[in-house]
Each structure stands twice: as C-alpha cells, then as structure tokens.
Design an enzyme around this catalytic site. Structure first.
Site, PDB file in Angstrom:
ATOM      1  N   THR A   1       0.835  -1.204   0.000  1.00  0.00           N
ATOM      2  CA  THR A   1       0.000   0.000   0.000  1.00  0.00           C
ATOM      3  C   THR A   1       0.872   1.256   0.000  1.00  0.00           C
ATOM      4  O   THR A   1       2.072   1.199   0.264  1.00  0.00           O
ATOM      5  CB  THR A   1      -0.894   0.047   1.253  1.00  0.00           C
ATOM      6  OG1 THR A   1      -0.069   0.131   2.428  1.00  0.00           O
ATOM      7  CG2 THR A   1      -1.771  -1.188   1.345  1.00  0.00           C
ATOM      8  N   ASP A   2       0.232   2.387  -0.288  1.00  0.00           N
ATOM      9  CA  ASP A   2       0.921   3.664  -0.135  1.00  0.00           C
ATOM     10  C   ASP A   2       0.060   4.575   0.734  1.00  0.00           C
ATOM     11  O   ASP A   2      -0.971   4.149   1.249  1.00  0.00           O
ATOM     12  CB  ASP A   2       1.244   4.288  -1.495  1.00  0.00           C
ATOM     13  CG  ASP A   2      -0.008   4.644  -2.290  1.00  0.00           C
ATOM     14  OD1 ASP A   2      -1.082   4.854  -1.694  1.00  0.00           O
ATOM     15  OD2 ASP A   2       0.091   4.715  -3.520  1.00  0.00           O
ATOM     16  N   GLN A   3       0.486   5.796   0.905  1.00  0.00           N
ATOM     17  CA  GLN A   3      -0.214   6.637   1.877  1.00  0.00           C
ATOM     18  C   GLN A   3      -1.592   7.087   1.418  1.00  0.00           C
ATOM     19  O   GLN A   3      -2.334   7.695   2.191  1.00  0.00           O
ATOM     20  CB  GLN A   3       0.642   7.830   2.272  1.00  0.00           C
ATOM     21  CG  GLN A   3       0.817   8.860   1.181  1.00  0.00           C
ATOM     22  CD  GLN A   3       1.654  10.020   1.670  1.00  0.00           C
ATOM     23  OE1 GLN A   3       2.584   9.835   2.453  1.00  0.00           O
ATOM     24  NE2 GLN A   3       1.356  11.223   1.230  1.00  0.00           N
TER      25      GLN A   3
ATOM     26  N   GLY B   1      -3.594   4.879   0.924  1.00  0.00           N
ATOM     27  CA  GLY B   1      -4.371   3.787   1.500  1.00  0.00           C
ATOM     28  C   GLY B   1      -4.741   2.710   0.492  1.00  0.00           C
ATOM     29  O   GLY B   1      -5.571   1.842   0.758  1.00  0.00           O
TER      30      GLY B   1
END
Lengths: 140, 140, 140, 140
Positions: free
Chosen positions: A13-15, A17
C-alpha cells in the site's frame, strides 16, 4: 486461463491507502509464472533447458478500482498471441466479481546473449499452439 | 521537460542481471514528482492544499534496452495533456544518449473521497496551461 | 563516513502514511554503494575484477522516528569492522538534525560459487585498513 | 506458531541470482499478518476497531542460506513477548527442512497520533498475554 490468488500486504500500500501502482506488475508476474507452470513448464525451464529468456518488451495496466490492504485478489492470466519470437500475456485482476485492473505484457524470446530467437516448437505447442490451458479467450 | 537522475541499485535488478520491469513505474513516479516540483508545486500540495489526489488510471512502459546495476539513468518527464479532471505524463528514460524506456501515465483528479473533480485553475495553469516547465514537447 | 541523500517517494510509503520498514534496507544499500565508491572502488568491481561478492549475512534496523513522503533523508555510512572474510557496515539515516533510523549489515566475502574467501589485500586496504574514507567513526 | 507459504518471484531476486535481502522483511510481514489472523483478529482490526497501530521499532534478520527464484518458502511466525505497549514477533523462514533465515521485529503499540498506548486487554489476551493464540504450537 489460469487463476492465482494474491493477498495485498501493508508493504504493497501507499499513503493514499491503496495498493501502489507498480505492484500490479509484480502481480502480473505471479500470474504469468502460474500460467506457464500450468502449461507443464516452469519459467525456470526457459532458462535452464532452453537457454532462453522472455524479457518484457512492453507492459500496460488499466487501474479500474483501488486494491486495498488485506484484499484477496485473483490474477486471471491468459496468453493471447504466441508468435515465433514473442508472446503476449493478458491479465485481469479481480476481487470477488469486481474488476480491479486489466493489462498485458509483451515478451521477446531471446537467448542468453540477448539475441532474438525463435521459440522452440515444444514451447509454442505448450504455450498456445495447441494446449488447452492457453486457448481460452481472456474473457475481457 | 524536467530531468531527474536515478542510480540503479542491486535491489532494482533481478536474476537476469537487469532492472526488474516494475521498477520503471517507480522511476516514472520520481520523474513526475520532480516535474510537479519544477512547476512550483509539490505533489504534497495536491493533498494538503487542494485536498485532491491524482491516482494513476493507466500506465504503459516500452522497454527498449536493459538498465543495469549502477547505471545512472535520466528520467525526462513532460506533461502532454492537462484536461479538466485528468493529466497525462510522458516519460523517457535515457542513459547517456541511449533511450532505455519510454512510457506514460494517465491520472484522474479526485477528491479525498475518490470522486472525480475539476482541477483548480491554479493547477491547470501551473501544470501546463501556461507554465514554461510544462510547454516543451517530450521530444520523442 | 560517507553521506548520500535519498528522497522518499510515494511508492516507499504505506497506508500508515510513513515509509515502509523494508525500504530502509534498500537505503542502506544505497549508502553502502556510495561508501564503496568513495573508497575508490565500485561494488561492481568486487564482482568483475575480484570475482567476489559480499552477500548480507545479517541486517538490523532501529526505527527512531518515521520517514514521510517527500522527505530528503541522508544516509551516513561507515564501516566498523573489516575482517579477513567479512565486513560490517554501520548506517545512520538522518533528516536535518534528527536521527530517523540506525542499523548495520554484516557481509561475508564469498567467491562466485558461494565459498567463503579472504578479502584481497587491496580491498582490505581500501575499505578500512588504511583508507581515510573508512577510518572515521560513525559518530553515533 | 503459524505457518504461511510464499513463492519467490523474479521480482524478488537480484543479479546475484538470489532473493534480495529487503524482501525478507516483506515476508516477515506476511507471517505476522497471518499470525494475527490466526489469533482471531486481523491487523486491520487494530486500526479500525481499536484505533491503534503497531509500527515496527526494530527489525533484525539473519540470512542463513539464499532463497532462489520459484522456491516455496514457509514463514513460521510466533510471538515471544507481549508487553503492555509492545510486542515481539519471531520468524523462521524454512525451505523443506532447511532454515533459510531467522529474525524478529519489535512493535510499539501507538494510537493514531503516534502516542504510546497500552494494548487493550482483548489484544493482550488474544496475542499471548494469556491467550492460547500465542502459546500454542502451530495447530493450523
């Protein structure tokens, strides 16, 4: 068509979400490996038995809806075109009944020095010249 | 057009001795970040100031010649199309005078709930409506 | 001690909004590469000139404070122990005056068949027997 | 103890022909996720139900023997120490009867603002403060 399950981890995942877009190419590889295995080969065999490789010449992904942490995704892989010296794999990543992403990769057949080579007859046959695994349409 | 240098690390390579194909999408992101920064914004600003995001809707890469460990690659990034609610970035990765890969990413402009939104006028202006950074053709 | 800058990209973050913990080992590699380069070698040389490799035998990271998207981090790398057939690199990742993480990696010196080998005298000398680059303490 | 299988993909390898060292921390995460799931929770629950997170404070890996492309590895995960505001997971990655790597991760229990928090009684019980989840052998 061959189906393989994948579970999205935190590291995917990345920030925002959601799963980071480069990971889909890793998942395509997982699908491709299992497609080749289902045809009675392993990708390893390309390298060890045939002294050939299938480097990626082109890759494309359409992102339809985000994948999220802990999702179980299914990679549906098929082969669309097996030519003398290239092969095109087509992928659909689904979650339940929903399409998460689609895409394809185009591969050249090269020897260990990187020169374009014809695929051996056995490969052609297994990958789609006549194998059942490969003949089904991608269903997209 | 904005140029950014990247050095290929061991972790980027695979057992074929070349950079793994998914890493190019990471490098495209590096180029995109620096393109946006050069236009006087940061991608962070999309999220913090405008409460917008630019998730990737499509990505495509053409792999021309392999990148190898310790290579210094230059990502040349430009923007080709800035529409009301989408933007298309175009990339060329070169090593010296040689083209290693080309590709593009297409982004939607969405709010924090994932709904498609118009880009604010300031963004349109900065990203290519009138900024110098953005007007140059990709040169491909 | 050798300093190298890294910028955290979106692909490095996870849904907690911070850099995913495995990426620190990639950044340690970046620091290690530049440390070796600063000593007048390249890691490539291990493989090409000496037919040696330095696989990692142990890695450890202490995460002090999160790294975030777009942060510029500095990897400070030093070598602590160069023995006949092993080397220990020590890392400190800082952001401005703040320590983000510390850690180390321990490497064996092996030949291309994976057998433990003594480091050639030239390597020992360059990596820390007498090189300036290597003698400075890590400053922790 | 909870066992989870992983297959090494091309993207996990590096030009040494073995799995890159940072990937082991991804695999530890896979084991940790499944350990938590086996205790009747999901890591998702930490975030959604308890508004807590378990960021990694320390990670350590001992690499015993290389993992290679297409290997099926088993991550054996257990929890060693569950304290009021921290938890230590211990991992062993095996291939058949052979130990490929061992390691651990230490996690703090924090709220969504990053402040250290006591683990709720339910978590303690489930993760091993008195619950069976942690003390039991694999039992899958």
């Amino acid at each position: 068509m061959v189906r393989t399950d994948i579970r999205v981890i935190y590291g995917d995942t990345d920030q925002m979400g959601i799963a980071y877009y480069a990971n889909y190419l890793r998942w395509f590889e997982v699908g491709r490996n299992e497609f080749i295995r289902a045809s009675g080969l392993r990708y390893r065999d390309f390298e060890e038995r045939f002294s050939l490789r299938l480097p990626v010449v082109e890759a494309q992904v359409s992102y339809r809806t985000p994948a999220r942490y802990d999702d179980v995704l299914t990679v549906e892989t098929t082969i669309e075109d097996v030519k003398r010296a290239s092969a095109k794999f087509v992928y659909r990543i689904v979650r339940g009944g929903e399409v998460v992403a689609t895409g394809h990769t185009l591969h050249a057949c090269v020897d260990l020095d990187g020169r374009i080579r014809r695929m051996p007859q056995e490969l052609l046959a297994r990958l789609g010249g006549g194998g059942e695994g490969a003949r089904e349409p991608a269903g997209e």
